[in-house]
Write a protein that holds these residues in place. Structure first.
Motif, PDB file in Angstrom:
ATOM      1  N   PRO A 155      -6.611  -3.221   2.379  1.00 40.21           N
ATOM      2  CA  PRO A 155      -5.900  -3.805   3.125  1.00 40.21           C
ATOM      3  C   PRO A 155      -6.790  -4.548   4.522  1.00 40.21           C
ATOM      4  O   PRO A 155      -7.679  -3.327   5.076  1.00 40.21           O
ATOM      5  CB  PRO A 155      -5.176  -2.124   3.662  1.00 40.21           C
ATOM      6  CG  PRO A 155      -5.725  -1.264   2.495  1.00 40.21           C
ATOM      7  CD  PRO A 155      -6.662  -1.952   2.053  1.00 40.21           C
ATOM      8  N   ARG A 200       0.819  -6.595   7.923  1.00 40.92           N
ATOM      9  CA  ARG A 200       1.402  -6.197   5.969  1.00 40.92           C
ATOM     10  C   ARG A 200       0.026  -7.430   5.625  1.00 40.92           C
ATOM     11  O   ARG A 200       0.498  -8.109   4.928  1.00 40.92           O
ATOM     12  CB  ARG A 200       2.149  -6.310   5.389  1.00 40.92           C
ATOM     13  CG  ARG A 200       3.240  -4.773   6.032  1.00 40.92           C
ATOM     14  CD  ARG A 200       3.968  -4.218   6.410  1.00 40.92           C
ATOM     15  NE  ARG A 200       5.153  -5.316   5.635  1.00 40.92           N
ATOM     16  CZ  ARG A 200       6.284  -5.270   4.690  1.00 40.92           C
ATOM     17  NH1 ARG A 200       6.634  -4.053   4.237  1.00 40.92           N
ATOM     18  NH2 ARG A 200       7.405  -5.893   5.007  1.00 40.92           N
ATOM     19  N   ARG A 205       4.586  -9.507   4.332  1.00 43.29           N
ATOM     20  CA  ARG A 205       3.570  -8.932   3.331  1.00 43.29           C
ATOM     21  C   ARG A 205       2.680 -10.456   2.531  1.00 43.29           C
ATOM     22  O   ARG A 205       3.410 -10.580   1.555  1.00 43.29           O
ATOM     23  CB  ARG A 205       4.379  -8.266   2.187  1.00 43.29           C
ATOM     24  CG  ARG A 205       4.285  -6.095   2.432  1.00 43.29           C
ATOM     25  CD  ARG A 205       4.164  -5.025   1.978  1.00 43.29           C
ATOM     26  NE  ARG A 205       4.704  -5.149   0.151  1.00 43.29           N
ATOM     27  CZ  ARG A 205       4.807  -4.170  -0.140  1.00 43.29           C
ATOM     28  NH1 ARG A 205       4.295  -3.540   0.127  1.00 43.29           N
ATOM     29  NH2 ARG A 205       5.347  -4.561  -1.153  1.00 43.29           N
TER      30      ARG A 205
END
Ligand SMILES: *Cc1c(COP(=O)(O)O)cnc(C)c1O
Length: 392
Positions: A85, A97, A373
């Protein structure tokens, strides 16, 4: 345990019948790459739950890998790399994200390990003794390592001006290195001319059907690591194109298995260097195939590929996914390396830096939004490229 691997098929497809995987196969008679096919109907009985507790390598997906009978693969633990991440980098870019798939942690420092583990496994099974490969750098290192592990001889052909660590690492694994005047395409010609009369097994990108099978596992891993919900964007540096093509194939397979949403696919972004961007040019021109790039030059050795035999497959994946094609300058990709290092503590090759810069471009143009994302691929580590940081 056997797998669902059944046959090989032309990627066009040109209408030729299935090819037999129990004999040596390179290109289809029509000149296009062959792709491995599986009995996906039978494989529907294989569930994603069965993956729990399996080996932390790409061979956790062995049912859909090109293995025959009860074969044991030639492996050094490649794959199952972290999906980091990238919180600090995301915050700096205004994304909530963002993830970095860190392929630098593979054996020999790049995702090339995946392809060569699969391809050397097949070559070994088929009785090859001497393996040859033309390479811009990393593929030669990976091939040399897997050949050594399997007890096979390795002949590596690479451009004379390749960075020194790529040459030394081949030698470390006992490979025979030939430095060639010109680029990977010239190395490919010389490797083929030298090896054909001697019966060497040619491992050139997409000229044999199995490197792509190793690389497709990046697609399986991203899905599994994101709990089977694919990201909105995948940003991938492209040379020969097997990474892109492999992941696109993985999404088709997983969809046929019922593992992912059959409709929702990530937008695929292909990234090249401004000094060698044949696929970007073809994308912008609306062409189905790319024309060779003249005087290719970039610090990202893996992107110095002026002509790719699977160009039409990359272009197909980018277009079908409603993706994008972005060229990045050497200066911007080196800055990208530094940012990945500084913000996330991840060692990035210029190719990984290029993917980061391409993301910046897509954010600036408004295509990538703050809630999207996004997975950027760091395809290799910085160590073999450190000379690009000198004098900055
Ligand atoms: C080979 C390579 C690429 C390009 O990958 P393809 O699958 O050939 O498109 C990108 N990054 C690195 C570090 C590489 O070694």
């Amino acid at each position: 345990m056997s797998t669902y691997f059944s046959h090989l098929e032309c990627s066009v497809p040109c209408g030729a019948g299935p090819a037999n995987p129990r004999t040596v196969q390179h290109l289809c008679a029509c000149g296009a790459p062959l792709l491995a096919r599986y009995d996906l109907d039978a494989a529907r009985g294989w569930t994603r739950e069965s993956l729990a507790g399996r080996t932390a390598s790409m061979w956790r997906y062995r049912e859909l890998m090109p293995l025959l009978d009860d074969e044991t693969p030639v492996t050094l633990g490649e794959g199952w790399t972290p999906l980091v991440p990238a919180t600090r980098l995301g915050a700096a870019l205004g994304l909530s994200r963002l993830y970095l798939k860190d392929e630098s942690l593979n054996p020999t420092n790049s995702f090339k390990a995946r392809g060569l583990s699969a391809a050397v496994t097949r070559a070994h099974y088929l009785g090859a003794r001497v393996l040859s490969i033309p390479t811009a750098g990393n593929a030669g290192n990976a091939m040399a390592a897997y050949a050594a592990h399997a007890g096979l001889e390795a002949r590596v052909f690479m451009p004379r001006d390749v960075k020194t660590p790529f040459v030394r690492e081949c030698e470390l694994y006992g490979a025979d290195v030939t430095l060639v005047d010109g680029l990977i395409t010239d190395a490919g010609r010389i490797a083929a001319e030298t090896g054909a009369p001697l019966g060497w097994y040619d491992l050139s990108t997409l000229k044999e059907p199995y490197r792509i099978e190793g690389k497709k596992t990046m697609g399986y891993e991203v899905a599994e690591q994101l709990d089977w919900e694919l990201p909105d964007w995948i940003i991938y540096p492209t040379g020969g194109g097997t990474g892109m093509v492999g992941m696109w194939k993985a999404f088709e397979e997983m969809s046929a298995l019922g593992w992912i949403d059959p409709v929702k696919r990530p937008r695929m972004v292909t990234v090249q260097a401004t000094g060698c961007a044949p696929i970007i040019r073809a994308f912008d021109n609306g062409d189905e195939r790319a024309t060779p790039w003249e005087h290719a030059q970039t610090v990202a050795d893996g992107l110095r590929v002026p002509r790719a035999i699977g160009d039409f497959l990359v272009l197909r994946a980018v277009r079908e996914s409603d993706g994008a094609a972005v060229a990045v300058s050497d200066e911007d990709m080196v800055q990208g390396m530094l940012d990945i290092g500084k913000f996330e503590g991840v060692s990035a090759a210029p190719e990984g830096g290029a993917a980061l810069h391409a993301l910046r471009t897509l954010i600036t143009s408004g295509r990538v939004g703050p809630e999207d994302r996004v997975v950027i691929f760091n395809t290799g580590g910085a160590l073999k490229y450190l000379d690009v940081l000198e004098g900055l």
